[in-house]
Scaffold this motif. Structure first.
Motif, PDB file in Angstrom:
ATOM      1  N   ASP A   1     -16.129 -14.883   7.264  1.00 36.26           N
ATOM      2  CA  ASP A   1     -15.349 -15.908   6.569  1.00 36.26           C
ATOM      3  C   ASP A   1     -14.318 -15.244   5.661  1.00 36.26           C
ATOM      4  OD1 ASP A   1     -16.839 -14.942   4.403  1.00 36.26           O
ATOM      5  OD2 ASP A   1     -18.210 -16.636   4.380  1.00 36.26           O
ATOM      6  N   GLU A   2     -13.519 -16.086   4.991  1.00 35.93           N
ATOM      7  CA  GLU A   2     -12.467 -15.576   4.109  1.00 35.93           C
ATOM      8  C   GLU A   2     -13.041 -14.777   2.943  1.00 35.93           C
ATOM      9  OE1 GLU A   2      -9.168 -15.662   4.499  1.00 35.93           O
ATOM     10  OE2 GLU A   2      -9.578 -16.509   6.478  1.00 35.93           O
ATOM     11  N   SER A   3     -14.182 -15.212   2.444  1.00 36.19           N
ATOM     12  CA  SER A   3     -14.817 -14.482   1.349  1.00 36.19           C
ATOM     13  C   SER A   3     -15.166 -13.059   1.778  1.00 36.19           C
ATOM     14  CB  SER A   3     -16.074 -15.217   0.887  1.00 36.19           C
ATOM     15  OG  SER A   3     -16.779 -14.457  -0.072  1.00 36.19           O
ATOM     16  N   GLY A   4     -15.710 -12.923   2.980  1.00 34.94           N
ATOM     17  CA  GLY A   4     -16.051 -11.606   3.491  1.00 34.94           C
ATOM     18  C   GLY A   4     -14.837 -10.730   3.682  1.00 34.94           C
ATOM     19  N   ARG A   5     -13.743 -11.321   4.165  1.00 36.79           N
ATOM     20  CA  ARG A   5     -12.521 -10.536   4.361  1.00 36.79           C
ATOM     21  C   ARG A   5     -11.898 -10.133   3.026  1.00 36.79           C
ATOM     22  NH1 ARG A   5     -12.734 -13.641   9.075  1.00 36.79           N
ATOM     23  NH2 ARG A   5     -11.937 -15.551   8.131  1.00 36.79           N
ATOM     24  N   LEU A   6     -12.014 -11.001   2.024  1.00 37.98           N
ATOM     25  CA  LEU A   6     -11.536 -10.629   0.690  1.00 37.98           C
ATOM     26  C   LEU A   6     -12.330  -9.430   0.167  1.00 37.98           C
ATOM     27  CD1 LEU A   6      -9.911 -11.024  -1.919  1.00 37.98           C
ATOM     28  CD2 LEU A   6     -11.575 -12.786  -2.596  1.00 37.98           C
ATOM     29  N   ARG A   7     -13.642  -9.432   0.372  1.00 40.98           N
ATOM     30  CA  ARG A   7     -14.445  -8.301  -0.098  1.00 40.98           C
ATOM     31  C   ARG A   7     -14.014  -7.015   0.597  1.00 40.98           C
ATOM     32  NH1 ARG A   7     -16.407  -6.997  -4.412  1.00 40.98           N
ATOM     33  NH2 ARG A   7     -17.566  -8.964  -4.606  1.00 40.98           N
ATOM     34  N   VAL A   8     -13.679  -7.097   1.874  1.00 42.63           N
ATOM     35  CA  VAL A   8     -13.223  -5.905   2.604  1.00 42.63           C
ATOM     36  C   VAL A   8     -11.954  -5.347   1.979  1.00 42.63           C
ATOM     37  CG1 VAL A   8     -12.326  -5.043   4.802  1.00 42.63           C
ATOM     38  CG2 VAL A   8     -14.314  -6.575   4.777  1.00 42.63           C
ATOM     39  N   VAL A   9     -11.000  -6.219   1.655  1.00 46.92           N
ATOM     40  CA  VAL A   9      -9.748  -5.770   1.038  1.00 46.92           C
ATOM     41  C   VAL A   9     -10.023  -5.161  -0.335  1.00 46.92           C
ATOM     42  CG1 VAL A   9      -7.563  -6.563   0.052  1.00 46.92           C
ATOM     43  CG2 VAL A   9      -8.266  -7.325   2.328  1.00 46.92           C
ATOM     44  N   ILE A  10     -10.914  -5.770  -1.098  1.00 43.48           N
ATOM     45  CA  ILE A  10     -11.272  -5.216  -2.406  1.00 43.48           C
ATOM     46  C   ILE A  10     -11.899  -3.836  -2.240  1.00 43.48           C
ATOM     47  CG2 ILE A  10     -12.731  -5.519  -4.432  1.00 43.48           C
ATOM     48  CD1 ILE A  10     -10.367  -7.445  -4.355  1.00 43.48           C
ATOM     49  N   ASP A  11     -12.786  -3.679  -1.242  1.00 46.27           N
ATOM     50  CA  ASP A  11     -13.379  -2.363  -0.969  1.00 46.27           C
ATOM     51  C   ASP A  11     -12.294  -1.338  -0.632  1.00 46.27           C
ATOM     52  OD1 ASP A  11     -15.985  -3.197  -1.374  1.00 46.27           O
ATOM     53  OD2 ASP A  11     -16.403  -3.540   0.757  1.00 46.27           O
ATOM     54  N   GLN A  12     -11.329  -1.733   0.199  1.00 44.32           N
ATOM     55  CA  GLN A  12     -10.254  -0.825   0.586  1.00 44.32           C
ATOM     56  C   GLN A  12      -9.436  -0.395  -0.622  1.00 44.32           C
ATOM     57  OE1 GLN A  12      -8.200   0.401   3.973  1.00 44.32           O
ATOM     58  NE2 GLN A  12      -8.387   1.621   2.119  1.00 44.32           N
ATOM     59  N   VAL A  13      -9.010  -1.336  -1.436  1.00 45.08           N
ATOM     60  CA  VAL A  13      -8.181  -1.007  -2.599  1.00 45.08           C
ATOM     61  C   VAL A  13      -8.963  -0.157  -3.597  1.00 45.08           C
ATOM     62  CG1 VAL A  13      -6.933  -1.977  -4.576  1.00 45.08           C
ATOM     63  CG2 VAL A  13      -6.719  -3.038  -2.312  1.00 45.08           C
ATOM     64  N   ALA A  14     -10.231  -0.483  -3.814  1.00 40.81           N
ATOM     65  CA  ALA A  14     -11.045   0.288  -4.759  1.00 40.81           C
ATOM     66  C   ALA A  14     -11.208   1.731  -4.316  1.00 40.81           C
ATOM     67  CB  ALA A  14     -12.412  -0.364  -4.940  1.00 40.81           C
ATOM     68  N   SER A  15     -11.144   1.982  -3.017  1.00 37.20           N
ATOM     69  CA  SER A  15     -11.333   3.334  -2.503  1.00 37.20           C
ATOM     70  C   SER A  15     -10.119   4.229  -2.730  1.00 37.20           C
ATOM     71  CB  SER A  15     -11.639   3.291  -1.000  1.00 37.20           C
ATOM     72  OG  SER A  15     -10.470   3.017  -0.235  1.00 37.20           O
ATOM     73  N   LEU A  16      -8.965   3.633  -3.030  1.00 31.85           N
ATOM     74  CA  LEU A  16      -7.731   4.404  -3.120  1.00 31.85           C
ATOM     75  C   LEU A  16      -7.654   5.196  -4.418  1.00 31.85           C
ATOM     76  CD1 LEU A  16      -5.229   1.671  -1.835  1.00 31.85           C
ATOM     77  CD2 LEU A  16      -6.228   3.559  -0.515  1.00 31.85           C
ATOM     78  N   THR A  17      -6.859   6.253  -4.416  1.00 30.71           N
ATOM     79  CA  THR A  17      -6.535   6.979  -5.642  1.00 30.71           C
ATOM     80  C   THR A  17      -5.304   6.334  -6.275  1.00 30.71           C
ATOM     81  OG1 THR A  17      -5.031   8.516  -4.542  1.00 30.71           O
ATOM     82  CG2 THR A  17      -7.374   9.098  -4.572  1.00 30.71           C
ATOM     83  N   ASP A  18      -4.939   6.800  -7.458  1.00 27.97           N
ATOM     84  CA  ASP A  18      -3.737   6.267  -8.101  1.00 27.97           C
ATOM     85  C   ASP A  18      -2.511   6.446  -7.201  1.00 27.97           C
ATOM     86  OD1 ASP A  18      -5.634   6.175 -10.100  1.00 27.97           O
ATOM     87  OD2 ASP A  18      -4.304   6.925 -11.659  1.00 27.97           O
ATOM     88  N   ALA A  19      -2.348   7.664  -6.673  1.00 28.18           N
ATOM     89  CA  ALA A  19      -1.167   7.967  -5.867  1.00 28.18           C
ATOM     90  C   ALA A  19      -1.177   7.211  -4.544  1.00 28.18           C
ATOM     91  CB  ALA A  19      -1.071   9.469  -5.615  1.00 28.18           C
ATOM     92  N   SER A  20      -2.344   7.151  -3.883  1.00 27.58           N
ATOM     93  CA  SER A  20      -2.383   6.463  -2.597  1.00 27.58           C
ATOM     94  C   SER A  20      -2.233   4.962  -2.762  1.00 27.58           C
ATOM     95  CB  SER A  20      -3.674   6.801  -1.840  1.00 27.58           C
ATOM     96  OG  SER A  20      -4.814   6.359  -2.544  1.00 27.58           O
ATOM     97  N   ALA A  21      -2.615   4.414  -3.914  1.00 33.92           N
ATOM     98  CA  ALA A  21      -2.378   2.989  -4.176  1.00 33.92           C
ATOM     99  C   ALA A  21      -0.875   2.711  -4.253  1.00 33.92           C
ATOM    100  CB  ALA A  21      -3.064   2.554  -5.462  1.00 33.92           C
ATOM    101  N   VAL A  22      -0.145   3.601  -4.911  1.00 35.89           N
ATOM    102  CA  VAL A  22       1.313   3.446  -4.996  1.00 35.89           C
ATOM    103  C   VAL A  22       1.942   3.550  -3.610  1.00 35.89           C
ATOM    104  CG1 VAL A  22       3.428   4.468  -5.914  1.00 35.89           C
ATOM    105  CG2 VAL A  22       1.402   4.289  -7.376  1.00 35.89           C
ATOM    106  N   THR A  23       1.498   4.537  -2.832  1.00 33.88           N
ATOM    107  CA  THR A  23       2.038   4.719  -1.478  1.00 33.88           C
ATOM    108  C   THR A  23       1.704   3.535  -0.584  1.00 33.88           C
ATOM    109  OG1 THR A  23       1.812   7.113  -1.695  1.00 33.88           O
ATOM    110  CG2 THR A  23       2.034   6.235   0.533  1.00 33.88           C
TER     111      THR A  23
END
Length: 420
Positions: free
Chosen positions: A391-413
């Motif tokens: 569901d949409e809730s599950g997909r939102l959690r996936v995106v949050i997991d992805q963003v949380a995994s990034l470093t400062d520089a890779s978030a900017v990129t």
């Protein structure tokens, strides 16, 4: 001290056979430590904000160097108390793994945007990473169980052993200067099965002793090292402190109950430490050595007082749920004064406040962009999680997991790529 921990403490979610006979023999908690040290999430900490961004200066701490210093403090204190140093050190090494880009500033954005999937909290993300996201072991159903750490190690990594629904309203300020707006909790709803397994035998929401040691080591390390970074950056002069403004910051951020006379007495005690500087820092090798001696003396002072008070409070053994750590009130005040010095002179600076505002905008736009573009914009593991979400809730959690995994520089990129 190994005999103080039983088979339940060493149990793993997925049982593991003994290592081959020609491999070095390592005990369970030693293996846990090695897994955290070699984890990809640990390497990423080198490019994540502690107080000032990793790109700010070659000298200042990042999340990785901070975690290494916390681990050293935790290991020494654990050894002095008699609890397992490998277990406690592993908890310290792992304590910040779940932090997103831009520290608590980024955490605040993800918490606001993840209401629909159960919220976001750096410590809950650490548990998710250790038991799901970091690839090492899979169960019989083909599901990732992360690093498959022992029960005692996972429990020691859990700073807030309760669900979001049991969290108290946020109050105060984080170590990096951001106002606490995020509920503090240790597990998301879909991670509760592993949380319940981990907490088997625990009493209510109590922290195990090893988690208490990790928590104190974190407090001690950043209170001392943030001041050190501020001195080297010429933002703090320990020989000339604006007491009126400083004490107001201490009250606003950490100790609203402390009056000027009490804080004057606490500062006087710190200034009586032999290595407290009497001359302004001049960037010479001798000055840097003196500053390092001060940080060492302060850490020893705080840990020594805690060890003495803990031993005085009970006979032990000081492991798991058989004892609690005792932090004297005066030690808490001394730590608060050091935090206040860093807060007053470093974290409230106008240039840093403006930068943090832009970081929040970037994080919000990144989450929005990834939700719109879907799996094509995600790293492969998270793209697979997206496809498996129901569901949409599950997909939102996936995106949050992805963003949380990034470093400062890779978030900017990634932001630049997603926003086009």
């Amino acid at each position: 001290m190994d005999h103080l921990y039983d088979d339940a403490d060493r149990e793993r979610l997925v049982p593991e056979p003994p290592k081959r006979v020609d491999a070095p023999v390592r005990r369970a908690f030693e293996r846990d430590r090695a897994r955290v040290v070699h984890a990809a999430a640990t390497r990423r900490l080198a490019a994540k904000t502690q107080v000032m961004g990793p790109q700010a200066d070659d000298f200042v701490r990042n999340r990785l160097t901070h975690s290494l210093e916390v681990a050293q403090v935790a290991r020494d204190l654990a050894r002095a108390l008699g609890c397992h140093p490998d277990l406690t050190e592993t908890a310290a090494l792992a304590h910040d793994l779940g932090h997103p880009p831009f520290g608590h500033n980024g955490e605040r954005v993800l918490a606001d945007l993840s209401e629909a999937c159960g919220g976001f909290e750096g410590n809950a993300q650490t548990l998710r990473l250790l038991t799901r996201l970091e690839a090492k072991t899979f169960d019989e159903q083909g599901r990732s169980v992360g690093l498959n750490l022992t029960r005692a190690t996972l429990d020691a990594c859990t700073k807030y052993p309760w669900t979001r629904g049991a969290a108290l309203p946020p109050a105060g300020v984080h170590s990096d200067g951001t106002v606490r707006t995020v509920l503090k909790f240790g597990v998301y709803p879909d991670d509760e099965p592993v949380f319940d397994w981990m907490r088997r035998g625990a009493s209510g929401t109590a922290q195990c002793l090893e988690a208490q040691v990790m928590d104190l080591a974190d407090d001690v390390a950043y209170s001392v090292h943030d001041v050190e970074d501020g001195v080297v950056a010429d933002r703090v002069d320990l020989t000339r402190l604006d007491r009126a403004g400083l004490w107001q910051t201490v009250r606003d951020w950490y100790r609203p109950d402390a009056d000027d006379d009490l804080l004057d007495d606490v500062l006087a005690g710190l200034q009586a430490v032999e290595s407290w500087p009497t001359e302004r820092y001049d960037h010479s090798r001798r000055a840097l050595a003196a500053l390092k001696n001060l940080t060492s003396d302060l850490i020893g002072r705080f840990c020594g007082s805690v060890q003495e008070a803990t031993f005085a409070a009970g006979e032990g053994p000081f492991v798991r749920y058989r004892a609690d750590l005792v932090v004297p009130e005066h030690t808490q005040l001394e730590i608060a004064v050091l935090k206040g010095i860093a807060a007053h002179y470093v974290m409230s600076a106008d240039d840093r406040v403006a930068l943090m505002s832009r970081q929040r905008e970037l994080m919000a736009e990144l989450v929005e962009g990834l939700l719109l573009r879907g799996p094509d914009a995600l790293d492969r593991p998270f793209a697979q999680d997206w496809e498996e979400a129901v569901d949409e809730s599950g997909r939102l959690r996936v995106v949050i997991d992805q963003v949380a995994s990034l470093t400062d520089a890779s978030a900017v990129t990634r932001h630049a790529a997603v926003r086009g």
